[in-house]
Design an enzyme around this catalytic site. Structure first.
Site, PDB file in Angstrom:
ATOM      1  N   ASP A  13      -3.066  -5.754 -15.077  1.00 16.08           N
ATOM      2  CA  ASP A  13      -3.061  -4.287 -14.964  1.00 16.08           C
ATOM      3  C   ASP A  13      -2.993  -3.581 -16.313  1.00 16.08           C
ATOM      4  O   ASP A  13      -2.415  -2.495 -16.434  1.00 16.08           O
ATOM      5  CB  ASP A  13      -1.894  -3.816 -14.068  1.00 16.08           C
ATOM      6  CG  ASP A  13      -1.931  -4.482 -12.715  1.00 16.08           C
ATOM      7  OD1 ASP A  13      -3.038  -4.730 -12.210  1.00 16.08           O
ATOM      8  OD2 ASP A  13      -0.850  -4.768 -12.161  1.00 16.08           O
ATOM      9  N   LYS A  16      -8.076  -3.425 -17.748  1.00 16.69           N
ATOM     10  CA  LYS A  16      -9.309  -4.202 -17.978  1.00 16.69           C
ATOM     11  C   LYS A  16     -10.514  -3.541 -17.307  1.00 16.69           C
ATOM     12  O   LYS A  16     -11.616  -3.544 -17.843  1.00 16.69           O
ATOM     13  CB  LYS A  16      -9.150  -5.637 -17.434  1.00 16.69           C
ATOM     14  CG  LYS A  16      -8.017  -6.414 -18.084  1.00 16.69           C
ATOM     15  CD  LYS A  16      -7.815  -7.771 -17.432  1.00 16.69           C
ATOM     16  CE  LYS A  16      -7.300  -7.696 -16.016  1.00 16.69           C
ATOM     17  NZ  LYS A  16      -5.924  -7.159 -15.873  1.00 16.69           N
ATOM     18  N   GLY A  40      -7.096  -6.043  -9.041  1.00 16.69           N
ATOM     19  CA  GLY A  40      -7.382  -4.662  -8.668  1.00 16.69           C
ATOM     20  C   GLY A  40      -7.740  -3.928  -9.943  1.00 16.69           C
ATOM     21  O   GLY A  40      -6.864  -3.645 -10.753  1.00 16.69           O
ATOM     22  N   HIS A  41      -9.008  -3.697 -10.171  1.00 14.05           N
ATOM     23  CA  HIS A  41      -9.474  -3.085 -11.418  1.00 14.05           C
ATOM     24  C   HIS A  41      -9.941  -1.654 -11.134  1.00 14.05           C
ATOM     25  O   HIS A  41     -10.867  -1.450 -10.346  1.00 14.05           O
ATOM     26  CB  HIS A  41     -10.602  -3.920 -12.037  1.00 14.05           C
ATOM     27  CG  HIS A  41     -10.137  -5.281 -12.475  1.00 14.05           C
ATOM     28  ND1 HIS A  41     -10.943  -6.186 -13.112  1.00 14.05           N
ATOM     29  CD2 HIS A  41      -8.924  -5.885 -12.377  1.00 14.05           C
ATOM     30  CE1 HIS A  41     -10.250  -7.282 -13.387  1.00 14.05           C
ATOM     31  NE2 HIS A  41      -9.021  -7.123 -12.933  1.00 14.05           N
ATOM     32  N   GLN A 219      -6.229 -10.662 -13.837  1.00 10.34           N
ATOM     33  CA  GLN A 219      -4.825 -10.972 -14.140  1.00 10.34           C
ATOM     34  C   GLN A 219      -4.569 -10.880 -15.665  1.00 10.34           C
ATOM     35  O   GLN A 219      -5.194 -10.073 -16.319  1.00 10.34           O
ATOM     36  CB  GLN A 219      -4.410 -12.349 -13.591  1.00 10.34           C
ATOM     37  CG  GLN A 219      -4.318 -12.403 -12.066  1.00 10.34           C
ATOM     38  CD  GLN A 219      -5.639 -12.588 -11.367  1.00 10.34           C
ATOM     39  OE1 GLN A 219      -6.364 -13.524 -11.659  1.00 10.34           O
ATOM     40  NE2 GLN A 219      -5.966 -11.711 -10.446  1.00 10.34           N
TER      41      GLN A 219
HETATM   42  P1  GDP Z   1      -6.597  -3.711 -14.549  1.00 15.29           P
HETATM   43  O1  GDP Z   1      -6.174  -4.539 -13.408  1.00 15.29           O
HETATM   44  O2  GDP Z   1      -6.270  -4.343 -15.860  1.00 15.29           O
HETATM   45  O3  GDP Z   1      -8.033  -3.276 -14.473  1.00 15.29           O
HETATM   46  O4  GDP Z   1      -5.717  -2.371 -14.496  1.00 15.29           O
HETATM   47  P2  GDP Z   1      -5.425  -1.480 -13.175  1.00 15.29           P
HETATM   48  O5  GDP Z   1      -6.633  -0.730 -12.815  1.00 15.29           O
HETATM   49  O6  GDP Z   1      -4.770  -2.311 -12.120  1.00 15.29           O
HETATM   50  O7  GDP Z   1      -4.275  -0.539 -13.724  1.00 15.29           O
HETATM   51  C1  GDP Z   1      -4.477   0.319 -14.794  1.00 15.29           C
HETATM   52  C2  GDP Z   1      -4.206   1.752 -14.317  1.00 15.29           C
HETATM   53  O8  GDP Z   1      -4.063   2.606 -15.435  1.00 15.29           O
HETATM   54  C3  GDP Z   1      -5.339   2.330 -13.503  1.00 15.29           C
HETATM   55  O9  GDP Z   1      -4.809   3.261 -12.597  1.00 15.29           O
HETATM   56  C4  GDP Z   1      -6.198   3.033 -14.558  1.00 15.29           C
HETATM   57  O10 GDP Z   1      -6.962   4.113 -14.017  1.00 15.29           O
HETATM   58  C5  GDP Z   1      -5.125   3.559 -15.476  1.00 15.29           C
HETATM   59  N1  GDP Z   1      -5.485   3.652 -16.887  1.00 15.29           N
HETATM   60  C6  GDP Z   1      -6.300   2.852 -17.632  1.00 15.29           C
HETATM   61  N2  GDP Z   1      -6.259   3.204 -18.928  1.00 15.29           N
HETATM   62  C7  GDP Z   1      -5.403   4.255 -19.013  1.00 15.29           C
HETATM   63  C8  GDP Z   1      -4.911   5.024 -20.089  1.00 15.29           C
HETATM   64  O11 GDP Z   1      -5.245   4.832 -21.259  1.00 15.29           O
HETATM   65  N3  GDP Z   1      -3.994   6.000 -19.795  1.00 15.29           N
HETATM   66  C9  GDP Z   1      -3.582   6.240 -18.515  1.00 15.29           C
HETATM   67  N4  GDP Z   1      -2.688   7.204 -18.325  1.00 15.29           N
HETATM   68  N5  GDP Z   1      -4.031   5.524 -17.469  1.00 15.29           N
HETATM   69  C10 GDP Z   1      -4.913   4.535 -17.722  1.00 15.29           C
HETATM   70  P1  IMO Z   2      -5.368  -7.618 -12.205  1.00 16.97           P
HETATM   71  O1  IMO Z   2      -6.667  -8.349 -12.385  1.00 16.97           O
HETATM   72  C1  IMO Z   2      -1.041  -7.899 -11.765  1.00 16.97           C
HETATM   73  C2  IMO Z   2       0.486 -11.464  -9.694  1.00 16.97           C
HETATM   74  C3  IMO Z   2       1.171 -11.261  -8.351  1.00 16.97           C
HETATM   75  C4  IMO Z   2       2.170 -12.410  -8.408  1.00 16.97           C
HETATM   76  C5  IMO Z   2       1.383 -13.522  -9.101  1.00 16.97           C
HETATM   77  C6  IMO Z   2       0.743 -14.523  -8.158  1.00 16.97           C
HETATM   78  O2  IMO Z   2      -5.481  -6.371 -11.422  1.00 16.97           O
HETATM   79  O3  IMO Z   2      -4.669  -7.452 -13.509  1.00 16.97           O
HETATM   80  P2  IMO Z   2      -1.360 -14.432  -6.549  1.00 16.97           P
HETATM   81  O4  IMO Z   2      -1.687 -13.545  -5.384  1.00 16.97           O
HETATM   82  O5  IMO Z   2      -2.359 -14.400  -7.638  1.00 16.97           O
HETATM   83  O6  IMO Z   2      -1.048 -15.838  -6.122  1.00 16.97           O
HETATM   84  O7  IMO Z   2       0.018 -13.847  -7.142  1.00 16.97           O
HETATM   85  O8  IMO Z   2       0.374 -12.874  -9.849  1.00 16.97           O
HETATM   86  N1  IMO Z   2      -0.878 -10.898  -9.790  1.00 16.97           N
HETATM   87  C7  IMO Z   2      -1.192  -9.789 -10.480  1.00 16.97           C
HETATM   88  N2  IMO Z   2      -0.401  -8.919 -11.145  1.00 16.97           N
HETATM   89  N3  IMO Z   2      -2.386  -7.746 -11.769  1.00 16.97           N
HETATM   90  C8  IMO Z   2      -3.177  -8.642 -11.149  1.00 16.97           C
HETATM   91  O9  IMO Z   2      -4.527  -8.608 -11.264  1.00 16.97           O
HETATM   92  C9  IMO Z   2      -2.589  -9.697 -10.421  1.00 16.97           C
HETATM   93  N4  IMO Z   2      -3.066 -10.712  -9.683  1.00 16.97           N
HETATM   94  C10 IMO Z   2      -2.017 -11.448  -9.322  1.00 16.97           C
HETATM   95  O10 IMO Z   2       1.804 -10.006  -8.285  1.00 16.97           O
HETATM   96  O11 IMO Z   2       3.249 -12.074  -9.243  1.00 16.97           O
HETATM   97 MG    MG Z   3      -4.987  -4.380 -11.692  1.00 16.56          MG
END
Ligand code: GDP
Ligand code: IMO
Ligand code: MG
Length: 423
Positions: A13, A16, A40-41, A219
């Site tokens: 998170d 990416k 979850g991207h 991840q």
């Molecule tokens: P990922 O799994 O690495 O793709 O990240 P996620 O999408 O799960 O979580 C990142 C969250 O932060 C999402 O809600 C993005 O829309 C948000 N986000 C990404 N970059 C920024 C930033 O620079 N500032 C803020 N405030 N939010 C951001």
């Molecule tokens: P993105 O790509 C954050 C965490 C779960 C748990 C551990 C194992 O959005 O960054 P799993 O279901 O993979 O067996 O769970 O990994 N986890 C993540 N945490 N971002 C993710 O993906 C994750 N995918 C798995 O919360 O701790």
């Molecule tokens: Mg994510």
């Protein structure tokens, strides 16, 4: 012309999805190489928010081909569900733009059931998985009892594999209809057929044609099954090396490794997290950063940036560049801490400890940096940042020894500072 891996540097998170989407504008291919719909991207474009779980984050550009390579575990229902969701948001994805590996492993209903059963039996040892069947599917892959995408196409072969599997040993009281599952999977297989190719061949041909390629990690490094905080990890290799195995390319084909680093740290699920904040500041980071799981909606744990863990992530990934995200979330904090070492059993430790018990007992040693009061979310020029924000970024670059090429100050595409020259 370059092949670039995008890796999460922390516990996932990091942003990416946003960064992949920005770079995808100039990409021919975006490839997912591991994980599954545990990811979850998020990509925000104008007033639309796209949450991608399985489909690569290059999908919003029609000219960009998206590939789900062999290292990914695929839930076919989720695959088609995501295509439908995108369609409702005005994005039409066809088999011309989206390719799936014939040898990727399939997440079956048993795997999801097993994931949740195993978690409920772990009690204090819970991992906090996403419940998407990821662990059990990779377990079957390594145990050589998995079902692959190509198996879905042939009912006979699929039935043999599913019937042969001793589900009853793992799930003695399951009430799943095995024959029904075989039929359902075969139907999904037929629907999947147009998307299915030899993705390694496809990617290598694109490399030979000097195409621009992103290998999009899911991840993060600290969730890597080898290099993360085992056993509180996922079941695949998000690190850059995983991209070679998961996409079927040689290591010398990779030109750059871009580490996405959140300006603080979040973790969702269980496991040690020395810099976690159990105070107002932690809650403030969660609320301002909207730190709720993109996949499960769970609140994310938040804490200060951990440079010991980041230097480790730089090492195990061979990071060549950093993208620092969510700097805006730190706006208004009077001071910002960075963890520079741990105290473990009275000793000062500055290299990441491999024993999870040591990491669990690690007390962070902090250095403190002054914060800034300004709202930086609309700035697109590094020089326009408040002095203290610039110092924070420069300091991270100095200590990490890796160039920071981008700073993100918001979820939207234009809320990004591109740093081409030295600053
Ligand atoms: P990922 O799994 O690495 O793709 O990240 P996620 O999408 O799960 O979580 C990142 C969250 O932060 C999402 O809600 C993005 O829309 C948000 N986000 C990404 N970059 C920024 C930033 O620079 N500032 C803020 N405030 N939010 C951001
Ligand atoms: P993105 O790509 C954050 C965490 C779960 C748990 C551990 C194992 O959005 O960054 P799993 O279901 O993979 O067996 O769970 O990994 N986890 C993540 N945490 N971002 C993710 O993906 C994750 N995918 C798995 O919360 O701790
Ligand atoms: Mg994510």
């Amino acid at each position: 012309m370059a092949v670039k891996v995008i890796v999460g540097s922390q516990w996932g998170d990091e942003g990416k999805g946003k960064i992949t989407d920005i770079l995808a504008e100039h990409m021919d291919l975006v490839v997912r190489y591991q994980g599954g719909n545990n990811a979850g991207h998020t990509v925000v474009v104008g007033d639309k928010t796209f949450k991608l779980h399985l489909i690569p984050s290059g999908v919003l550009y029609k000219e960009c081909c998206c590939v789900i390579a062999n290292g990914v575990v695929i839930d076919p229902e989720v695959f088609f569900g995501e295509i439908e969701t995108l369609k409702k948001q005005g994005v039409y994805v066809t088999s011309d733009q989206l390719k799936v590996s014939s040898i990727a492993h399939v997440i079956l209903p048993f795997h999801k059931l097993l994931d949740n059963r195993q978690e409920s039996k772990r009690h204090e040892e819970k991992i906090g998985t996403t419940g998407r069947g990821i662990g059990p599917t990779y377990t079957d892959k390594v145990a050589r009892s998995g079902v692959r995408i190509m198996d879905l196409m042939c009912r006979e072969r699929l039935a043999k594999k599913i019937r042969k599997h001793q589900w009853e040993l793992l799930l003695p009281d399951h009430e799943l209809d095995i024959e029904g599952i075989i039929d359902q999977c075969h139907e999904l297989g037929k629907k999947l057929a147009p998307f299915v190719i030899d993705t390694s061949l496809f990617i290598n041909q694109a490399i030979d044609q000097n195409k621009n390629i992103i290998l999009e990690g899911a991840q993060g490094t600290m969730l890597d099954v080898d290099h993360g905080t085992y056993p509180f990890v996922t079941s695949s290799n998000p690190v850059s090396g995983g991209a070679c195995v998961g996409a079927g390319i040689g290591p010398h084909k990779i030109d750059e490794v871009l580490g996405v680093v959140k300006a603080y740290v979040s973790r969702v699920g269980e496991g040690p997290f020395p810099t976690e904040l159990h105070c107002e500041t932690g809650l403030r980071l969660r609320e301002k950063g909207c730190e709720y799981g993109t996949t499960t909606g769970r609140p994310r744990r938040c804490g200060w940036l951990d440079m010991v863990a980041l230097r480790y992530a730089i090492r195990v990934n061979g990071m060549t560049e950093i993208c620092l995200t969510k700097l805006d979330v730190l706006d208004g904090l009077p001071s910002i801490k960075i963890c520079v070492g741990y105290e473990i059993e009275g000793q000062l430790i500055t290299e990441f400890p491999l024993d999870v018990d040591d990491f669990t007992s690690a007390k962070p040693i902090y250095e403190e940096h002054p914060g800034w009061t300004e709202d930086i979310s609309s700035l697109t020029d590094f020089d326009a940042l408040p002095e203290n924000a610039k110092d924070y970024v420069r300091h991270i670059e100095l200590v990490s020894g890796v160039r920071i090429g981008m700073v993100s100050v918001g979820s939207k595409r234009d809320q990004t500072i591109h740093l081409l020259q030295a600053h």
